[in-house]
Write an enzyme that holds these catalytic residues in place. Structure first.
Site, PDB file in Angstrom:
ATOM      1  N   TYR A 165      10.807  23.688  23.542  1.00 52.88           N
ATOM      2  CA  TYR A 165      11.423  22.409  23.928  1.00 52.88           C
ATOM      3  C   TYR A 165      10.399  21.517  24.636  1.00 52.88           C
ATOM      4  O   TYR A 165      10.152  20.383  24.214  1.00 52.88           O
ATOM      5  CB  TYR A 165      12.633  22.649  24.844  1.00 52.88           C
ATOM      6  CG  TYR A 165      13.075  21.404  25.602  1.00 52.88           C
ATOM      7  CD1 TYR A 165      13.594  20.298  24.924  1.00 52.88           C
ATOM      8  CD2 TYR A 165      12.961  21.325  26.998  1.00 52.88           C
ATOM      9  CE1 TYR A 165      13.980  19.147  25.614  1.00 52.88           C
ATOM     10  CE2 TYR A 165      13.351  20.178  27.684  1.00 52.88           C
ATOM     11  CZ  TYR A 165      13.860  19.094  26.998  1.00 52.88           C
ATOM     12  OH  TYR A 165      14.233  17.949  27.672  1.00 52.88           O
ATOM     13  N   LYS A 169       8.630  17.931  23.489  1.00 57.78           N
ATOM     14  CA  LYS A 169       8.736  16.693  24.275  1.00 57.78           C
ATOM     15  C   LYS A 169       7.329  16.189  24.635  1.00 57.78           C
ATOM     16  O   LYS A 169       7.063  14.982  24.588  1.00 57.78           O
ATOM     17  CB  LYS A 169       9.550  16.926  25.555  1.00 57.78           C
ATOM     18  CG  LYS A 169      11.030  17.173  25.347  1.00 57.78           C
ATOM     19  CD  LYS A 169      11.782  16.000  24.724  1.00 57.78           C
ATOM     20  CE  LYS A 169      11.899  14.782  25.634  1.00 57.78           C
ATOM     21  NZ  LYS A 169      12.737  13.726  25.031  1.00 57.78           N
TER      22      LYS A 169
HETATM   23  N1  LIG Z   1      19.413  16.926  30.618  1.00 56.74           N
HETATM   24  C1  LIG Z   1      18.413  16.819  31.485  1.00 56.74           C
HETATM   25  O1  LIG Z   1      18.496  17.338  32.601  1.00 56.74           O
HETATM   26  C2  LIG Z   1      17.179  16.014  31.126  1.00 56.74           C
HETATM   27  C3  LIG Z   1      16.203  15.803  32.105  1.00 56.74           C
HETATM   28  C4  LIG Z   1      15.092  15.011  31.790  1.00 56.74           C
HETATM   29  C5  LIG Z   1      14.962  14.455  30.532  1.00 56.74           C
HETATM   30  N2  LIG Z   1      15.908  14.693  29.592  1.00 56.74           N
HETATM   31  C6  LIG Z   1      15.752  14.052  28.271  1.00 56.74           C
HETATM   32  O2  LIG Z   1      16.794  13.098  28.152  1.00 56.74           O
HETATM   33  C7  LIG Z   1      17.196  12.966  26.797  1.00 56.74           C
HETATM   34  C8  LIG Z   1      18.685  13.179  26.675  1.00 56.74           C
HETATM   35  O3  LIG Z   1      19.022  14.486  27.166  1.00 56.74           O
HETATM   36  P1  LIG Z   1      20.537  14.990  27.214  1.00 56.74           P
HETATM   37  O4  LIG Z   1      20.617  16.040  28.256  1.00 56.74           O
HETATM   38  O5  LIG Z   1      21.442  13.823  27.259  1.00 56.74           O
HETATM   39  O6  LIG Z   1      20.639  15.679  25.784  1.00 56.74           O
HETATM   40  P2  LIG Z   1      21.923  15.961  24.880  1.00 56.74           P
HETATM   41  O7  LIG Z   1      21.563  17.178  24.105  1.00 56.74           O
HETATM   42  O8  LIG Z   1      23.163  15.972  25.702  1.00 56.74           O
HETATM   43  O9  LIG Z   1      22.004  14.689  23.925  1.00 56.74           O
HETATM   44  C9  LIG Z   1      21.112  14.480  22.863  1.00 56.74           C
HETATM   45  C10 LIG Z   1      21.778  13.515  21.892  1.00 56.74           C
HETATM   46  O10 LIG Z   1      20.847  13.262  20.841  1.00 56.74           O
HETATM   47  C11 LIG Z   1      21.563  13.323  19.613  1.00 56.74           C
HETATM   48  N3  LIG Z   1      20.616  13.723  18.558  1.00 56.74           N
HETATM   49  C12 LIG Z   1      20.008  14.932  18.412  1.00 56.74           C
HETATM   50  N4  LIG Z   1      19.224  14.912  17.320  1.00 56.74           N
HETATM   51  C13 LIG Z   1      19.319  13.676  16.781  1.00 56.74           C
HETATM   52  C14 LIG Z   1      18.731  13.029  15.656  1.00 56.74           C
HETATM   53  N5  LIG Z   1      17.866  13.688  14.863  1.00 56.74           N
HETATM   54  N6  LIG Z   1      19.061  11.742  15.411  1.00 56.74           N
HETATM   55  C15 LIG Z   1      19.925  11.071  16.202  1.00 56.74           C
HETATM   56  N7  LIG Z   1      20.518  11.638  17.279  1.00 56.74           N
HETATM   57  C16 LIG Z   1      20.218  12.917  17.557  1.00 56.74           C
HETATM   58  C17 LIG Z   1      22.651  14.368  19.828  1.00 56.74           C
HETATM   59  O11 LIG Z   1      23.720  14.210  18.909  1.00 56.74           O
HETATM   60  C18 LIG Z   1      23.056  14.050  21.262  1.00 56.74           C
HETATM   61  O12 LIG Z   1      24.056  13.069  21.296  1.00 56.74           O
HETATM   62  C19 LIG Z   1      16.364  13.997  26.012  1.00 56.74           C
HETATM   63  O13 LIG Z   1      15.288  13.317  25.421  1.00 56.74           O
HETATM   64  C20 LIG Z   1      15.886  14.975  27.074  1.00 56.74           C
HETATM   65  O14 LIG Z   1      14.644  15.543  26.713  1.00 56.74           O
HETATM   66  C21 LIG Z   1      17.021  15.460  29.848  1.00 56.74           C
END
Ligand SMILES: NC(=O)c1ccc[n+]([C@@H]2O[C@H](COP(=O)([O-])OP(=O)(O)OC[C@H]3O[C@@H](n4cnc5c(N)ncnc54)[C@H](O)[C@@H]3O)[C@@H](O)[C@H]2O)c1
Length: 359
Positions: A165, A169
């Site tokens: 993962y 990223k």
């Molecule tokens: N959750 C955390 O604590 C956290 C912390 C820092 C950064 N992030 C980053 O923030 C972003 C969102 O994280 P999250 O926790 O909301 O993730 P999540 O898994 O809840 O949501 C991801 C979304 O992306 C969509 N998706 C996945 N593949 C796709 C594709 N090929 N085309 C279009 N849509 C697609 C999914 O349907 C989902 O709605 C990510 O990039 C993650 O790396 C998350």
């Protein structure tokens, strides 16, 4: 200037909270959410903006470059906020393919599309490039793991991702950087610590603990539970991205975090204590959640169960957000106490939302 945003992954946890935050804060702006609705994407997360005339949902994949190009043109998008990703570390260990596809190839597909529409096509007609911003949402996990005494990650910390993962990223962060340096694409990137709050998919630690307590199921803790994470309320992440978009310097990375480090086991104990207290002070909860036997008996922590540690488990993450504080006047609004209380309340009040995902 009215912003017309394309928000990728806007039906996921953070993207949906961001869309709700944005239309509340900037009601005249326009938001197009593009989401493939994988297991983590949920249209119900967006019910709060569904009827807003400035909101449009498009079911589609970020790897579909032509679709993205069409959306950029049709909706005259000038700001792309890229959340879409495969985001669960455990799933990246058992099945990395989807992470390479969405996080790396998907980001590349978006970069190609915006470069064509915002830079190349106007240039071919001797026009200036379209004013734009590509904001990439990334994670603190790209920096690797810290020991107990290491200083927190700054924007200068060398990348050292350890899981498929975080490696995917990191690769996407580098592609975004390269498109700025090579082609002049106007980008910003934010690297945020662990988020918590409403609409968090119930396989992640905090919602998993809440929903398992409500079903009197074991609370699985990896290893000895001493791994440390830095937690931020999700709306404070949305606010941080807002500041980066509006005040950040093109080509820069900004760390976003709340200076709020907790060992996993202690977070679990906080959630147990909160639910014990709520069940004691509100007897109706026992009627609503009759299966929550341990919480009803003021003893949710009895469900804690230590399980085999995750492969390659990073020991500690911690974010130094001084740059965002100094340059953007960023500071989180929620304390951990208020944020975790709001979160537990939200899960107690929204069992329809998570029941649909569990069963
Ligand atoms: N959750 C955390 O604590 C956290 C912390 C820092 C950064 N992030 C980053 O923030 C972003 C969102 O994280 P999250 O926790 O909301 O993730 P999540 O898994 O809840 O949501 C991801 C979304 O992306 C969509 N998706 C996945 N593949 C796709 C594709 N090929 N085309 C279009 N849509 C697609 C999914 O349907 C989902 O709605 C990510 O990039 C993650 O790396 C998350």
């Amino acid at each position: 200037m009215q912003k017309r945003l394309l928000v990728t992954g806007g039906a996921g946890f953070i993207g949906s909270n961001f869309a709700l935050y944005w239309l509340k804060t900037y009601p005249k702006d326009k938001i197009i959410v593009l989401d493939a609705l994988t297991y983590a994407g949920n249209r119900d997360n967006l019910i709060g903006v569904e009827n807003n005339p400035n909101f449009t949902f498009v079911h589609g994949n970020i790897c579909n470059t032509e679709l993205v190009e069409t959306l950029l043109v049709e909706h005259e998008i000038n700001t792309l906020i890229h959340f879409a990703a495969e985001s669960h570390v455990d799933r990246s260990i058992t099945g990395p393919d989807a992470f390479i596809e969405t996080n790396i190839i998907g980001t590349y597909s978006l970069l190609k599309a915006v470069k064509k529409i915002w830079i190349d096509e106007p240039k071919a007609q001797d026009l200036p490039m379209i004013p734009h911003r590509f904001h990439h949402v990334s994670t603190d996990e790209v920096y690797g793991a810290l020991s107990k005494t290491d200083p927190a990650f700054t924007e200068e910390t060398a990348y050292a991702p350890n899981s498929p993962y975080s490696a995917s990223k990191a690769a996407s962060d580098h592609l975004v950087r390269a498109y700025h340096h090579t082609y002049g694409l106007e980008v910003t990137t934010s690297n945020c610590s662990n988020n918590y709050g409403p609409f968090h998919f119930p396989e992640k630690l905090i919602p998993l603990i809440i929903t398992n307590i409500l079903h009197d199921k074991p609370l699985p803790i990896y290893g000895d539970g001493q791994q440390i994470r830095d937690w931020l309320y999700v709306e404070d992440h949305a606010q941080g991205i807002d500041l980066v978009i509006n005040k950040g310097q093109i080509g820069e990375n900004y760390n976003i975090g709340g200076h709020n480090e907790w060992a996993n086991i202690d977070i679990v104990k906080v959630v147990c204590k909160l639910l014990n207290e709520k069940f004691q002070s509100t007897p109706e909860l026992a009627v609503q959640y009759p299966k929550a036997k341990s919480a009803i008996e003021n003893n949710a922590e009895s469900l804690i169960t230590f399980v085999e540690d995750r492969a390659g488990h990073d020991w500690r993450y911690a974010i130094n957000a001084t740059k965002s504080k100094n340059e953007l006047s960023y500071h989180p609004i929620e304390s951990f106490e208020t944020g975790i209380n709001k979160t537990v309340e939200w899960y107690l009040e929204n069992n329809d939302w998570w029941n649909d995902l569990l069963f």
